[in-house]
Design an enzyme around this catalytic site. Structure first.
Site, PDB file in Angstrom:
ATOM      1  N   LYS A  28       0.959  -1.072  -0.009  1.00 32.21           N
ATOM      2  CA  LYS A  28       0.162  -0.238   0.083  1.00 32.21           C
ATOM      3  C   LYS A  28       0.804   1.226  -0.025  1.00 32.21           C
ATOM      4  O   LYS A  28       1.988   1.341   0.163  1.00 32.21           O
ATOM      5  CB  LYS A  28      -1.009  -0.026   1.145  1.00 32.21           C
ATOM      6  N   LEU A 118       5.528   0.543   3.094  1.00 29.29           N
ATOM      7  CA  LEU A 118       4.599  -0.017   2.350  1.00 29.29           C
ATOM      8  C   LEU A 118       3.563  -1.166   2.840  1.00 29.29           C
ATOM      9  O   LEU A 118       2.761  -1.637   2.051  1.00 29.29           O
ATOM     10  CB  LEU A 118       5.494  -0.661   1.070  1.00 29.29           C
ATOM     11  N   ASP A 156      -2.265  -1.865  10.343  1.00 26.05           N
ATOM     12  CA  ASP A 156      -2.571  -1.775   8.948  1.00 26.05           C
ATOM     13  C   ASP A 156      -3.306  -3.259   8.324  1.00 26.05           C
ATOM     14  O   ASP A 156      -3.712  -3.220   7.221  1.00 26.05           O
ATOM     15  CB  ASP A 156      -1.286  -1.525   8.122  1.00 26.05           C
TER      16      ASP A 156
END
Length: 306
Positions: A28, A118, A156
């Site tokens: 992401k 990420l 996350d």
């Protein structure tokens, strides 16, 4: 071998994934990231917009393990084959919650760099949780229960369960899916060799800004809007609260950002706590030129045509 980026969400189905199975876990970026405050327990309040990318990615190859072995994790990187890995944690938390304890051998092949902002480890955990839930039969969890399990693994991880653009608030666990239209842009993701530790980045931010957060919630949001919406990109809604402290410690990252802008990017922003940066280009040719320039400096790049 089955090749699947995401497994069926109908976890009550009698059909279970056949082993061996290969899972692909992407990553992401944060289109924007604002730190809005610090809780008494030290956790940080965030307002961020997650956007999924298919590359770079990790690969998870899952096969049956020896009886009574639980989860056996194999990776060419020995430092990842520990009980602290998010994959081990996902297996343990899911087992504690459901009683489902399959004996599995999981081979992890890393493609998402560490210290890049990420979310590679979180993506791995989410892909594995979806697999476990699809395999759990009658003890499979519903969406809300699976989301709660994911949040226990990492802030996350819930995002990656659905893997669609979403605004996240709280400590990142409160998710609201949203539509993000970047059609027509070419997204260049740059992954420099620099490694930025997320705990370090939060501490550096605290050392510089946390004393300015000792105010009520309304003032805090106003302050953060003024402090962290400096023109860090050509699109003012794309920004990252971490950039000021990370760029001060890692000047090469600031230089890479400048290079991307000079090559005609409409916006350039660091993702997460760094070190990766993404740039949006209206012209694919300029994105390719920027990519070639950074690769000559030893920076890995990934091109996404949106």
């Amino acid at each position: 071998m089955t090749d699947s980026a995401s497994l069926p969400q109908d976890t009550q189905s009698a059909t279970r994934p056949a082993l061996p199975v290969r899972l692909k876990a992407g990553c992401k970026i944060n289109l924007y990231l604002r730190i809005t405050g610090v809780r008494e327990n030290g956790y940080h309040e965030l307002d961020t917009l997650f956007y999924p990318l298919s590359e770079p990615s990790d690969t998870l190859d899952i096969e049956e393990g020896a009886a009574g072995s639980g989860l056996t994790l194999v990776c060419e990187r020995a430092d990842l084959c520990t009980e602290r890995n998010t994959l081990h944690k996902a297996w343990r938390v899911f087992a504690e919650t459901t009683g489902f304890r399959p004996d599995l051998r999981l081979t992890l092949t890393k493609g998402v760099p560490d210290g890049a902002g990420l979310g590679g480890g979180s993506a791995d955990a989410a892909a594995f949780l979806n697999f476990l839930n699809a395999s759990a039969g009658k003890v499979a969890l519903n969406d809300e229960e699976l989301n709660e399990v994911a949040a226990r693994i990492g802030a996350d991880v819930p995002f990656f369960l659905k893997n669609v653009p979403a605004r996240a608030t709280g400590i990142g666990e409160i998710l609201v899916p949203c539509e993000v239209d970047l059609s027509g842009f070419t997204l260049l993701l740059a992954c420099p060799p620099e490694h930025v530790s997320t705990p370090w980045a939060f501490k550096a931010w605290d050392d510089r800004y946390a004393n300015k957060m000792d105010i009520d919630a309304t003032e805090r949001l106003t302050l953060s809007a003024h402090m962290f919406t400096r023109p860090s990109s050509r699109a003012l809604w794309l920004f990252n609260s971490f950039e000021s402290v990370v760029f001060a410690a890692f000047p090469k990252l600031r230089a890479y950002k400048g290079s991307l802008i000079r090559h005609g990017a409409a916006a350039v922003v660091m993702s997460g706590s760094g070190a990766s940066l993404f740039a949006l280009y209206r012209e694919m040719e300029k994105a390719m030129q920027a990519s070639e320039s950074l690769m000559r400096e030893g920076v890995k790049t990934f091109i996404h045509h949106l």
